[in-house]
Design an enzyme around this catalytic site. Structure first.
Site, PDB file in Angstrom:
ATOM      1  N   SER A 146     -17.201 -94.370  -1.269  1.00  0.00           N
ATOM      2  CA  SER A 146     -17.297 -95.249  -2.424  1.00  0.00           C
ATOM      3  C   SER A 146     -15.931 -95.889  -2.717  1.00  0.00           C
ATOM      4  O   SER A 146     -15.422 -96.631  -1.880  1.00  0.00           O
ATOM      5  CB  SER A 146     -17.856 -94.460  -3.612  1.00  0.00           C
ATOM      6  N   ASP A 222     -29.368 -95.394  -2.821  1.00  0.00           N
ATOM      7  CA  ASP A 222     -28.131 -95.308  -3.599  1.00  0.00           C
ATOM      8  C   ASP A 222     -28.248 -96.250  -4.809  1.00  0.00           C
ATOM      9  O   ASP A 222     -28.407 -97.456  -4.662  1.00  0.00           O
ATOM     10  CB  ASP A 222     -26.982 -95.733  -2.675  1.00  0.00           C
ATOM     11  N   HIS A 255     -26.123 -91.613  -3.540  1.00  0.00           N
ATOM     12  CA  HIS A 255     -24.660 -91.784  -3.520  1.00  0.00           C
ATOM     13  C   HIS A 255     -23.923 -90.436  -3.569  1.00  0.00           C
ATOM     14  O   HIS A 255     -22.701 -90.407  -3.635  1.00  0.00           O
ATOM     15  CB  HIS A 255     -24.273 -92.636  -4.742  1.00  0.00           C
TER      16      HIS A 255
END
Lengths: 277, 277
Positions: A146, A222, A255
């Site tokens: 991320s 996600d 995620h």
């Protein structure tokens, strides 16, 4: 440098260390996993940059990297995501300030006094690691998740002579164009968008920075995919620039570290192959 | 039963669930990992009992069991370690009360109203799991860590018809003889030591309870080894009774999840072999 803890794991040692960072002007904590091979001599080193809200500990506890690191003989270093502590600027939000350094060198108040994570992860911490651990600094790779995927991509693109391999889990690959970046980049770097482009993987590739190949895994479930992680511009920039991007859309994954840990072994093995010899 | 969360992981699903427990008289939370094979039909089920201070979450986050569970097609269920919540008895100590149920059915005040973890993990939760998940209840194994190793051993010894396989990480194998047990057993069961023997793996084997084989891993750098985990009496009881005990003393390992995660794959594979077919 002070040792916070060491634990035997998979035949090697998972350590946590603390040191006074000149770059960030505060104490910084990081994790290093030494595989069994490190007892015999220098090993390649793989940097893992973490995402928003994380410290060194999240991936250390949930990332499941030790088995494959021990199997392939790779040292894994996990820095924190920002300076921390009393007297360090912060905001009452998860995506700016402590835990959200975005791997930039901030130029704007109040962040510019301490938020120098770019220099920290590319200069100060590597020098400390080289001094204290059996690392072969000619064989470095970098990856992250991320915000840390953004960090890994931008660092690798600007230092393609230093890092032989780069990969990411669900990276912010075009921060200029998404809300997380549009909040953090002006706060840390001011309103001049030319400064932002230096910390945007898509813009860097458009501006001529290159690496030979990149591996990305992304979950299609996600929550952040559409708004924050949309890879279209990044994929297109890689294609135009001739960067060999392996982009794997993974059905059903979100995620979280459940996603990261699932594909961790693939990534470490991919780096190990490129860091061999 | 209520679904708290589900996350895709290693091709399967890690779920967390909550239900109203009649046995414990409170809401109880537990984790279930379904490997990919569970989509095609019933799979064997392996119960993991956690140690002092833990909930279902510690092993779920740090235990690294999903890769090998997905590879071998085993469902893994992780209960909590005690009843919890306001109105549930507790003590201001880590080794008695909430987080420290010791897998017994308490008979003494104030614990007897809620602390029925033995019946919970051997009766109520298995019935709930059988109702809601694709488990083959004819193929069950059980393992655990420390207090949960004690739980796994005592449960397996007393229900050798139900559990085909049993293993443990650093188990409390003779609680009668160590401070943890000498604090918890009288508190939960009263002063009559004949009641304690029913919850002591070594005493159970001495009293004629049997399983064909047991796998134990123990770190030799475990802080609790000498005082709380001393395996001498347990090993001797196994030998006398003809229980095939594989006891592996692991050099340099401590009592943490770094130890557990290192040997998790060995244990799950060991169970999977015994639960096959």
């Amino acid at each position: 440098m002070e040792t916070v803890s060491t634990n035997r794991a998979f035949g090697g040692t998972q350590g946590v260390y603390r040191h006074r960072s000149e770059t960030c002007g505060c104490d910084m904590t990081f994790a290093v996993y030494l595989p069994p091979q490190a007892e015999a001599g220098p090993c390649p080193v793989l940097w893992y940059l973490s995402g928003l809200t994380c410290t060194h500990a999240n991936v250390m506890e949930k990332g499941e990297y030790r088995r494959i690191a021990a199997e392939t003989g790779v040292i894994i270093v996990c820095p924190d995501t920002s300076p921390r502590g009393d007297g360090i600027a912060d905001m009452d939000t998860y995506d700016l300030g402590q835990g959200a350094g975005f791997y930039v060198d901030a130029t704007e108040a109040p962040w510019r006094n301490h938020f120098h994570m770019y220099s920290y992860v590319t200069r100060e911490l590597p020098a400390l690691i080289a001094e204290h651990f059996p690392v072969d600094m000619a064989r470095q790779g970098i990856f992250g998740h991320s915000m840390g995927g953004h960090g890994a991509l931008t660092v690798a693109l600007k230092h393609s002579d230093t890092y032989r391999s780069v990969s990411a889990f669900a990276p912010i690959s075009n921060p200029i164009a998404v809300p997380w970046g549009q909040k953090a980049l002006p706060a840390y770097l001011g309103d001049d968008q030319t400064a932002w482009r230096h910390y945007d993987a898509t813009a860097l590739i458009e501006d001529g920075y290159k690496v030979p190949e990149i591996l990305v895994d992304q979950g299609d479930a996600d929550n952040f995919l559409a708004e924050q992680l949309d890879p279209a511009a990044f994929r297109s920039a890689c294609e135009k620039a001739g960067v060999d991007l392996t982009y794997r859309m993974q059905p059903g994954y979100d995620h979280s570290y459940y996603f990261i840990s699932t594909f961790m072994a693939d990534h470490v093995a991919w780096h190990a192959e490129r860091l061999a010899g």
